[in-house]
Scaffold this active site. Structure first.
Site, PDB file in Angstrom:
ATOM      1  N   GLU A  23       0.859  -1.194   0.000  1.00  0.00           N
ATOM      2  CA  GLU A  23       0.000   0.000   0.000  1.00  0.00           C
ATOM      3  C   GLU A  23       0.894   1.243   0.000  1.00  0.00           C
ATOM      4  O   GLU A  23       1.693   1.428   0.898  1.00  0.00           O
ATOM      5  CB  GLU A  23      -0.907  -0.055   1.246  1.00  0.00           C
ATOM      6  CG  GLU A  23      -1.620   1.231   1.554  1.00  0.00           C
ATOM      7  CD  GLU A  23      -2.377   1.803   0.375  1.00  0.00           C
ATOM      8  OE1 GLU A  23      -3.251   1.115  -0.176  1.00  0.00           O
ATOM      9  OE2 GLU A  23      -2.079   2.963  -0.015  1.00  0.00           O
ATOM     10  N   LYS A  24       0.710   2.091  -1.017  1.00  0.00           N
ATOM     11  CA  LYS A  24       1.629   3.210  -1.239  1.00  0.00           C
ATOM     12  C   LYS A  24       1.490   4.356  -0.256  1.00  0.00           C
ATOM     13  O   LYS A  24       2.314   5.266  -0.256  1.00  0.00           O
ATOM     14  CB  LYS A  24       1.474   3.736  -2.665  1.00  0.00           C
ATOM     15  CG  LYS A  24       0.112   4.330  -2.960  1.00  0.00           C
ATOM     16  CD  LYS A  24      -0.013   4.669  -4.441  1.00  0.00           C
ATOM     17  CE  LYS A  24      -1.415   5.119  -4.757  1.00  0.00           C
ATOM     18  NZ  LYS A  24      -1.619   5.330  -6.196  1.00  0.00           N
ATOM     19  N   HIS A  25       0.449   4.367   0.572  1.00  0.00           N
ATOM     20  CA  HIS A  25       0.242   5.493   1.495  1.00  0.00           C
ATOM     21  C   HIS A  25       0.835   5.302   2.886  1.00  0.00           C
ATOM     22  O   HIS A  25       0.853   6.234   3.676  1.00  0.00           O
ATOM     23  CB  HIS A  25      -1.256   5.771   1.653  1.00  0.00           C
ATOM     24  CG  HIS A  25      -1.889   6.329   0.428  1.00  0.00           C
ATOM     25  ND1 HIS A  25      -2.495   5.543  -0.512  1.00  0.00           N
ATOM     26  CD2 HIS A  25      -1.995   7.602  -0.009  1.00  0.00           C
ATOM     27  CE1 HIS A  25      -2.946   6.298  -1.489  1.00  0.00           C
ATOM     28  NE2 HIS A  25      -2.661   7.559  -1.213  1.00  0.00           N
ATOM     29  N   HIS A  53       4.124   6.914  -4.633  1.00  0.00           N
ATOM     30  CA  HIS A  53       2.919   7.746  -4.555  1.00  0.00           C
ATOM     31  C   HIS A  53       3.157   8.996  -5.393  1.00  0.00           C
ATOM     32  O   HIS A  53       4.240   9.565  -5.355  1.00  0.00           O
ATOM     33  CB  HIS A  53       2.620   8.136  -3.100  1.00  0.00           C
ATOM     34  CG  HIS A  53       1.316   8.840  -2.946  1.00  0.00           C
ATOM     35  ND1 HIS A  53       1.167  10.173  -3.233  1.00  0.00           N
ATOM     36  CD2 HIS A  53       0.100   8.378  -2.591  1.00  0.00           C
ATOM     37  CE1 HIS A  53      -0.110  10.509  -3.041  1.00  0.00           C
ATOM     38  NE2 HIS A  53      -0.771   9.436  -2.650  1.00  0.00           N
ATOM     39  N   HIS A  59      -2.891  15.512  -6.593  1.00  0.00           N
ATOM     40  CA  HIS A  59      -2.796  14.300  -5.755  1.00  0.00           C
ATOM     41  C   HIS A  59      -1.394  14.207  -5.169  1.00  0.00           C
ATOM     42  O   HIS A  59      -0.429  13.981  -5.895  1.00  0.00           O
ATOM     43  CB  HIS A  59      -3.101  13.077  -6.638  1.00  0.00           C
ATOM     44  CG  HIS A  59      -3.132  11.786  -5.879  1.00  0.00           C
ATOM     45  ND1 HIS A  59      -3.096  10.569  -6.513  1.00  0.00           N
ATOM     46  CD2 HIS A  59      -3.179  11.520  -4.540  1.00  0.00           C
ATOM     47  CE1 HIS A  59      -3.140   9.597  -5.603  1.00  0.00           C
ATOM     48  NE2 HIS A  59      -3.181  10.154  -4.400  1.00  0.00           N
ATOM     49  N   CYS A 123      -2.565  12.079   2.690  1.00  0.00           N
ATOM     50  CA  CYS A 123      -2.722  12.252   1.245  1.00  0.00           C
ATOM     51  C   CYS A 123      -3.951  13.135   1.036  1.00  0.00           C
ATOM     52  O   CYS A 123      -4.995  12.889   1.648  1.00  0.00           O
ATOM     53  CB  CYS A 123      -2.922  10.896   0.558  1.00  0.00           C
ATOM     54  SG  CYS A 123      -3.496  11.045  -1.152  1.00  0.00           S
ATOM     55  N   HIS A 126      -6.554  10.555  -0.402  1.00  0.00           N
ATOM     56  CA  HIS A 126      -6.784   9.255   0.251  1.00  0.00           C
ATOM     57  C   HIS A 126      -6.670   9.276   1.769  1.00  0.00           C
ATOM     58  O   HIS A 126      -6.585   8.225   2.404  1.00  0.00           O
ATOM     59  CB  HIS A 126      -5.856   8.203  -0.349  1.00  0.00           C
ATOM     60  CG  HIS A 126      -6.068   8.028  -1.821  1.00  0.00           C
ATOM     61  ND1 HIS A 126      -5.160   8.463  -2.761  1.00  0.00           N
ATOM     62  CD2 HIS A 126      -7.114   7.513  -2.502  1.00  0.00           C
ATOM     63  CE1 HIS A 126      -5.625   8.201  -3.971  1.00  0.00           C
ATOM     64  NE2 HIS A 126      -6.814   7.623  -3.841  1.00  0.00           N
TER      65      HIS A 126
HETATM   66 FE    FE Z   1      -3.022   9.163  -2.484  1.00  0.00          FE
END
Ligand code: FE
Length: 138
Positions: A23-25, A53, A59, A123, A126
């Site tokens: 998961e990139k966050h 990310h 974004h 983010c 997100h």
């Molecule tokens: Fe994001």
């Protein structure tokens, strides 16, 4: 207008967590697992270590905040708050600069007690993400 009782929620439910490799966050905390109390502990916190990310005007990661909670203490101490304000804009408009700033920070701290590092990242699309890492003091 809704009353306070109807609006209540568990704030902790807003913080997502997952495996940072998938998961990139998720904030990735890199530091020694064991330190000496007289030594400065260098801590790196980054987002998107395994899966990148984006950092665009639309974004991006807006901030990272880092805390340390000693094992026997009730409250965490904030170590640092890092704002990322550069997202590729230039005079020609959004995402037109050739500059990319990466959402990663390195800081240092000392502690005489073992405890847990806590990192939060935000983010703009997100939401809120968290991760922790234990440090023991010898
Ligand atoms: Fe994001």
């Amino acid at each position: 207008m809704k009353g306070g009782m109807e609006m209540s929620m568990e704030i902790s439910e807003l913080f997502q967590k997952a495996d940072w490799k998938k998961e990139k966050h998720v904030p990735v905390i890199e530091c020694p697992s064991t330190i000496k109390k007289e030594d400065l502990c260098e801590v790196k916190v980054s987002i998107g270590k395994e899966i990148a990310h984006p950092n665009t005007t639309e974004h991006h990661i807006a901030w990272i905040s880092v805390f340390f909670k000693p094992d026997d203490d009730k409250f965490p101490c904030q170590i640092g708050q890092y704002l990322f304000n550069a997202h590729g804009a230039s005079a020609q408009g959004p995402n037109t600069s050739t500059i990319y700033t990466h959402h990663a920070v390195t800081t240092s701290f000392k502690t005489s007690k073992s405890g847990t590092l806590i990192a939060f990242g935000y983010c703009n699309i997100h939401g809120l993400w968290q991760s922790t890492k234990e440090i023991s003091v010898k």
